[in-house]
Design a protein around this motif. Structure first.
Motif, PDB file in Angstrom:
ATOM      1  N   ILE A 255       7.412   1.134  -7.105  1.00  0.00           N
ATOM      2  CA  ILE A 255       6.443   0.728  -5.896  1.00  0.00           C
ATOM      3  C   ILE A 255       6.813   1.154  -4.600  1.00  0.00           C
ATOM      4  N   GLU A 256       5.488   1.889  -4.027  1.00  0.00           N
ATOM      5  CA  GLU A 256       5.658   2.384  -2.723  1.00  0.00           C
ATOM      6  C   GLU A 256       4.738   1.492  -1.631  1.00  0.00           C
ATOM      7  N   THR A 257       5.310   1.536  -0.484  1.00  0.00           N
ATOM      8  CA  THR A 257       4.439   0.886   0.538  1.00  0.00           C
ATOM      9  C   THR A 257       4.144   1.923   1.639  1.00  0.00           C
ATOM     10  N   LYS A 258       2.871   1.749   2.356  1.00  0.00           N
ATOM     11  CA  LYS A 258       2.536   2.811   3.525  1.00  0.00           C
ATOM     12  C   LYS A 258       1.522   2.065   4.227  1.00  0.00           C
ATOM     13  N   ARG A 259       1.103   2.702   5.283  1.00  0.00           N
ATOM     14  CA  ARG A 259       0.292   1.983   6.282  1.00  0.00           C
ATOM     15  C   ARG A 259      -1.006   2.344   5.785  1.00  0.00           C
ATOM     16  N   ALA A 260      -2.157   1.459   5.813  1.00  0.00           N
ATOM     17  CA  ALA A 260      -3.451   1.767   5.410  1.00  0.00           C
ATOM     18  C   ALA A 260      -4.187   2.630   6.254  1.00  0.00           C
ATOM     19  N   SER A 261      -5.128   3.295   5.728  1.00  0.00           N
ATOM     20  CA  SER A 261      -5.820   4.424   6.264  1.00  0.00           C
ATOM     21  C   SER A 261      -7.261   3.977   6.371  1.00  0.00           C
ATOM     22  N   GLY A 262      -8.019   4.624   7.194  1.00  0.00           N
ATOM     23  CA  GLY A 262      -9.653   4.434   7.007  1.00  0.00           C
ATOM     24  C   GLY A 262      -9.972   3.543   8.022  1.00  0.00           C
ATOM     25  N   ALA A 263     -11.315   2.828   7.989  1.00  0.00           N
ATOM     26  CA  ALA A 263     -11.586   1.679   8.732  1.00  0.00           C
ATOM     27  C   ALA A 263     -11.020   0.429   8.762  1.00  0.00           C
ATOM     28  N   GLY A 264     -10.826  -0.179   9.781  1.00  0.00           N
ATOM     29  CA  GLY A 264     -10.060  -1.597   9.553  1.00  0.00           C
ATOM     30  C   GLY A 264      -9.618  -2.122  10.807  1.00  0.00           C
ATOM     31  N   GLY A 265      -9.681  -1.478  11.948  1.00  0.00           N
ATOM     32  CA  GLY A 265      -9.219  -2.267  13.129  1.00  0.00           C
ATOM     33  C   GLY A 265      -8.024  -1.895  13.430  1.00  0.00           C
ATOM     34  N   GLN A 266      -7.312  -2.863  14.202  1.00  0.00           N
ATOM     35  CA  GLN A 266      -5.881  -3.012  14.395  1.00  0.00           C
ATOM     36  C   GLN A 266      -5.117  -3.136  13.387  1.00  0.00           C
ATOM     37  N   VAL A 268      -5.144  -1.385  10.647  1.00  0.00           N
ATOM     38  CA  VAL A 268      -4.965  -0.058  10.136  1.00  0.00           C
ATOM     39  C   VAL A 268      -4.075   0.927  10.645  1.00  0.00           C
ATOM     40  N   ASN A 269      -2.840   1.201  10.141  1.00  0.00           N
ATOM     41  CA  ASN A 269      -1.669   2.172  10.856  1.00  0.00           C
ATOM     42  C   ASN A 269      -0.726   1.430  11.549  1.00  0.00           C
ATOM     43  N   THR A 270      -0.747   0.158  11.404  1.00  0.00           N
ATOM     44  CA  THR A 270       0.274  -0.756  12.092  1.00  0.00           C
ATOM     45  C   THR A 270       1.103  -1.764  11.380  1.00  0.00           C
ATOM     46  N   THR A 271       0.710  -1.848  10.052  1.00  0.00           N
ATOM     47  CA  THR A 271       1.613  -2.539   9.149  1.00  0.00           C
ATOM     48  C   THR A 271       1.580  -1.750   7.652  1.00  0.00           C
ATOM     49  N   ASP A 272       2.670  -1.807   7.167  1.00  0.00           N
ATOM     50  CA  ASP A 272       2.860  -1.283   5.718  1.00  0.00           C
ATOM     51  C   ASP A 272       2.271  -2.214   4.775  1.00  0.00           C
ATOM     52  N   SER A 273       0.978  -2.284   4.788  1.00  0.00           N
ATOM     53  CA  SER A 273       0.368  -3.196   3.707  1.00  0.00           C
ATOM     54  C   SER A 273      -0.215  -2.519   2.601  1.00  0.00           C
ATOM     55  N   ALA A 274      -0.409  -1.172   2.712  1.00  0.00           N
ATOM     56  CA  ALA A 274      -0.815  -0.293   1.268  1.00  0.00           C
ATOM     57  C   ALA A 274       0.169  -0.464   0.337  1.00  0.00           C
ATOM     58  N   VAL A 275      -0.018  -0.439  -0.922  1.00  0.00           N
ATOM     59  CA  VAL A 275       0.873  -0.630  -2.128  1.00  0.00           C
ATOM     60  C   VAL A 275       0.481   0.452  -3.068  1.00  0.00           C
ATOM     61  N   ARG A 276       1.327   1.148  -3.445  1.00  0.00           N
ATOM     62  CA  ARG A 276       1.117   2.357  -4.675  1.00  0.00           C
ATOM     63  C   ARG A 276       2.209   2.027  -5.772  1.00  0.00           C
ATOM     64  N   ILE A 277       1.598   1.760  -6.933  1.00  0.00           N
ATOM     65  CA  ILE A 277       2.698   1.696  -8.046  1.00  0.00           C
ATOM     66  C   ILE A 277       2.525   2.740  -8.967  1.00  0.00           C
ATOM     67  N   VAL A 278       3.536   3.487  -9.332  1.00  0.00           N
ATOM     68  CA  VAL A 278       3.712   4.326 -10.437  1.00  0.00           C
ATOM     69  C   VAL A 278       4.357   3.795 -11.936  1.00  0.00           C
ATOM     70  N   HIS A 279       3.880   4.101 -12.887  1.00  0.00           N
ATOM     71  CA  HIS A 279       4.555   3.918 -14.094  1.00  0.00           C
ATOM     72  C   HIS A 279       5.143   4.919 -14.441  1.00  0.00           C
ATOM     73  N   ILE A 280       6.271   5.100 -14.249  1.00  0.00           N
ATOM     74  CA  ILE A 280       7.365   6.253 -14.395  1.00  0.00           C
ATOM     75  C   ILE A 280       7.172   6.766 -15.848  1.00  0.00           C
ATOM     76  N   PRO A 281       7.164   6.207 -16.879  1.00  0.00           N
ATOM     77  CA  PRO A 281       7.101   6.873 -18.279  1.00  0.00           C
ATOM     78  C   PRO A 281       5.945   7.640 -18.485  1.00  0.00           C
ATOM     79  N   THR A 282       4.859   7.204 -17.759  1.00  0.00           N
ATOM     80  CA  THR A 282       3.499   7.902 -18.202  1.00  0.00           C
ATOM     81  C   THR A 282       3.102   8.477 -17.034  1.00  0.00           C
ATOM     82  N   GLY A 283       3.399   8.136 -15.686  1.00  0.00           N
ATOM     83  CA  GLY A 283       2.898   9.001 -14.525  1.00  0.00           C
ATOM     84  C   GLY A 283       1.721   8.115 -14.064  1.00  0.00           C
ATOM     85  N   VAL A 284       1.069   7.311 -14.516  1.00  0.00           N
ATOM     86  CA  VAL A 284      -0.030   6.371 -14.228  1.00  0.00           C
ATOM     87  C   VAL A 284       0.298   5.702 -12.913  1.00  0.00           C
ATOM     88  N   ALA A 285      -0.641   5.849 -11.873  1.00  0.00           N
ATOM     89  CA  ALA A 285      -0.691   5.337 -10.808  1.00  0.00           C
ATOM     90  C   ALA A 285      -1.681   4.552 -10.310  1.00  0.00           C
TER      91      ALA A 285
END
Length: 395
Positions: A255-266, A268-285
């Motif tokens: 599970i990885e977190t990062k700052r959101a990108s794109g439209a969204g006002g204050q 965006v790029n201020t909190t690590d709210s975006a989440v990316r999940i990778v299933h390691i055995p299959t590489g599906v994300a």
């Protein structure tokens, strides 16, 4: 029915015995007559539906019906088969007797009775087909829908947005819950990619026929010379598994977190709210930045990941089961061109069943016309499944 029976009886007393089958009512499943008659459910008449008359006249189907009547669906199936035979005999008798009467009033009554019989016979055949065909494991599942713009640049993105809106309205029409999980708009109001969850009664059972490539032919808003362009977009329909059907080991997830990108006002790029999940055995994300809350984004990303992994599992099982099978109704896959929306000719063509309807704007409202198309696809799929079951029974 009773009015015609009395009229015919008054005109020809000897007809009473021939028409006495009209008083018969088949017992319901379980054999209890007290539970009421086996009544057909009203259904909208669909043009282009597969014809079952020839199939029901074959010896192969008769042998299948005999074999299945003693199985799990036996009582309900036996009741409908008997009702069908009674109605077919009633139809033959009514046609014969109507031809013997020279009275105009009696002929009109007979014609009305013939139409009624034919409608009930068609409905009984449809009910019998449904009892013969086993339901798919995923038919009662909710689903995750992905839409992605294809060939055609900005026009493809505009079309993707329209298709996404059409399915959102269709979900409202069917009283399903529609929730946007991801949404990446284009610069001029189109849609690059979006993901939504759809939950409700038989949602996947209907929506599974919408997966594939949708093609549009029209003059784009960006076209200044009036030329017709062809653009595409892709729909993927993934059944949403229950926890019982799919178990994921938390140790297999990154599970990885990062700052959101794109439209969204204050936000965006201020909190690590975006989440990316990778299933390691299959590489599906999967990833999500739709919500302001990291917890909510994690839930949605996990929902999308589960749907992707479950779809992979189902595809593997399907390949094992149908390695030499050719499905005419379509694979419901991403690469298959399933439908063309031709705006200049005001025509929608579904290539899997070679059926065309008109009034593109009405169709894209996502209401009755789309529902009728999906119902027709479902009936053709049922017909094809029945042909395969008959073939297996004859081996």
């Amino acid at each position: 029915m009773r009015l015609l029976s009395r009229a015919l009886h008054a005109a020809h007393g000897c007809w009473a015995a021939a028409l006495s089958a009209r008083s018969y009512r088949a017992a319901p499943a379980g054999g209890s007559a007290a539970a009421g008659p086996c009544q057909p459910q009203p259904r909208r008449a669909l043009s282009g539906r597969p014809c079952l008359d020839g199939l029901f006249a074959t010896d192969a189907l008769s042998r299948l019906l005999e074999a299945r009547a003693s199985g799990e669906a036996g009582p309900a199936l036996a009741a409908r088969i008997q009702r069908l035979r009674d109605k077919e005999q009633e139809l033959r008798d009514t046609r014969q007797l109507a031809g013997q009467d020279e009275s105009e009033d009696m002929r009109k009554l007979a014609e009305s009775e013939i139409i009624s019989c034919e409608e009930e016979i068609a409905e009984l055949k449809h009910q019998i087909v449904l009892l013969l065909i086993p339901s798919e494991e995923t038919d009662n599942s909710d689903l995750v829908m992905e839409v992605t713009a294809g060939v055609g640049g900005q026009e493809a993105m505009l079309f993707t947005s329209e298709i996404f809106d059409m399915y959102q309205r269709y979900a409202a029409y069917k009283k399903w819950k529609f929730e946007i999980l991801e949404y990446f708009p284009s610069e001029i109001g189109g849609l690059r990619h979006a993901v939504a969850s759809i939950a409700g009664i038989e949602a996947y059972k209907y929506m599974k026929f919408e997966g594939g490539v949708h093609r549009v032919q029209r003059v784009p808003k960006t076209e200044k010379q009036g030329r017709i362009h062809t653009s595409t977009m892709t729909v993927a329909i993934l059944p949403q598994p229950s926890e019982m059907k799919l178990k994921i080991n938390p140790k297999d997830l990154r599970i990885e977190t990062k700052r959101a990108s794109g439209a969204g006002g204050q936000h965006v790029n201020t909190t690590d709210s975006a989440v990316r999940i990778v299933h390691i055995p299959t590489g599906v994300a999967s990833e999500c930045q739709q919500e302001r809350s990291q917890i909510r984004n994690k839930e949605k990303a996990m929902q999308m990941l589960c749907a992707k992994l479950y779809n992979i599992k189902l595809e593997e099982e399907t390949k094992k089961r149908n390695s030499v099978r050719k499905i005419q109704i379509g694979t419901k896959g991403r690469s298959e061109k399933i439908r063309t929306y031709n705006f200049p000719q005001d025509r929608i063509t579904d290539h899997r069943i070679s059926r065309s309807v008109h009034h593109v704007e009405s169709f894209m409202l996502g209401e009755e016309m789309l529902d009728e198309m999906i119902q027709t696809l479902k009936e053709y799929a049922d017909y094809e499944s029945l042909m395969e079951i008959i073939s297996e029974n004859e081996k």
